[in-house]
Design a protein around this motif. Sequence first.
Motif, mmCIF file in Angstrom:
data_model
loop_
_atom_site.group_PDB
_atom_site.id
_atom_site.type_symbol
_atom_site.label_atom_id
_atom_site.label_comp_id
_atom_site.label_asym_id
_atom_site.label_seq_id
_atom_site.Cartn_x
_atom_site.Cartn_y
_atom_site.Cartn_z
ATOM 1 N N PRO A 167 -5.056 -5.794 -17.204
ATOM 2 C CA PRO A 167 -4.768 -5.708 -18.640
ATOM 3 C C PRO A 167 -5.906 -6.217 -19.526
ATOM 4 O O PRO A 167 -6.225 -5.585 -20.544
ATOM 5 C CB PRO A 167 -3.512 -6.576 -18.794
ATOM 6 N N ALA A 168 -6.531 -7.322 -19.149
ATOM 7 C CA ALA A 168 -7.616 -7.867 -19.967
ATOM 8 C C ALA A 168 -8.815 -6.936 -20.001
ATOM 9 O O ALA A 168 -9.512 -6.826 -21.009
ATOM 10 C CB ALA A 168 -8.033 -9.243 -19.446
ATOM 11 N N VAL A 169 -9.050 -6.250 -18.892
ATOM 12 C CA VAL A 169 -10.174 -5.309 -18.820
ATOM 13 C C VAL A 169 -9.875 -4.092 -19.691
ATOM 14 O O VAL A 169 -10.730 -3.623 -20.438
ATOM 15 C CB VAL A 169 -10.450 -4.901 -17.357
ATOM 16 N N THR B 193 -10.293 -5.051 -23.294
ATOM 17 C CA THR B 193 -11.698 -5.189 -23.656
ATOM 18 C C THR B 193 -12.361 -3.840 -23.812
ATOM 19 O O THR B 193 -13.107 -3.597 -24.778
ATOM 20 C CB THR B 193 -12.447 -6.017 -22.587
ATOM 21 N N GLN B 194 -12.119 -2.943 -22.862
ATOM 22 C CA GLN B 194 -12.725 -1.612 -22.938
ATOM 23 C C GLN B 194 -12.271 -0.880 -24.202
ATOM 24 O O GLN B 194 -13.075 -0.218 -24.870
ATOM 25 C CB GLN B 194 -12.356 -0.799 -21.692
ATOM 26 N N ALA B 195 -11.004 -1.012 -24.537
ATOM 27 C CA ALA B 195 -10.485 -0.363 -25.737
ATOM 28 C C ALA B 195 -11.154 -0.928 -26.996
ATOM 29 O O ALA B 195 -11.518 -0.188 -27.911
ATOM 30 C CB ALA B 195 -8.966 -0.531 -25.818
ATOM 31 N N ALA B 196 -11.329 -2.250 -27.021
ATOM 32 C CA ALA B 196 -11.953 -2.906 -28.175
ATOM 33 C C ALA B 196 -13.408 -2.471 -28.326
ATOM 34 O O ALA B 196 -13.883 -2.227 -29.445
ATOM 35 C CB ALA B 196 -11.865 -4.413 -28.017
ATOM 36 N N GLU B 197 -14.119 -2.338 -27.212
ATOM 37 C CA GLU B 197 -15.533 -1.959 -27.289
ATOM 38 C C GLU B 197 -15.696 -0.502 -27.684
ATOM 39 O O GLU B 197 -16.633 -0.140 -28.404
ATOM 40 C CB GLU B 197 -16.245 -2.280 -25.985
#
Length: 201
Positions: free
Chosen positions: A189-191, A194-198
């Motif tokens: 989930p954290a990955v 993060t990918q979505a945010a970037e």
Amino acid sequence: MKLYFSPGACSLASHIALNELGLPFEAVKVDIRKKLTAAGDDYFAINPKGYVPALAVDGEGLLTEGPAILQYLADQKPESGLAPAAGSMARYRLQEWLGYLNSEVHKSFSPYFDPSSSAEDKSKAGERLGKRFDYLQAQLAEQPFLTGATFTVADAYCYTLLTWTAYVGIDLGKWPQLKAYLERIAARPAVQKTQAAEKAA
């Protein structure tokens, strides 16, 4: 804390660690080519090294170099397991992995991102990376993560580097354990956060 990052760059590992830990932070996008932040500030004035990641720590100034940032972040929440206890042999094993990833895997990608690199340079880099991937695959054949059964900041770094294979045309299908490892970490989930945010930055 304030993380200076560039989407998809090695700063992705620090970004993942922050989200894994659930620590409050501000993410500041940096255009690495122009050396400007999203707000138009001169990035060299913030970080004289000119690259990411960089972490502004309240009351402590700026921390640079990915492996140092990753260990600092993990130590903010020792109970997270993202890094073993300082002074333990397990911690030195983590540092061993961070050193290997930084000097042997990360740097081997350099010709792919250097516009002045020739086709021969890239071919030689591919050969070097293949040997590094062989080593990683052998380690992951017996355990789910680099240091054993637990996800650590070394895995956040390794995942980040392995994502670059898609951009430089390296087929991870030659290393099924690495491909499965990449997919396993991508599902965290954290990955995903993060990918979505970037991608949205």
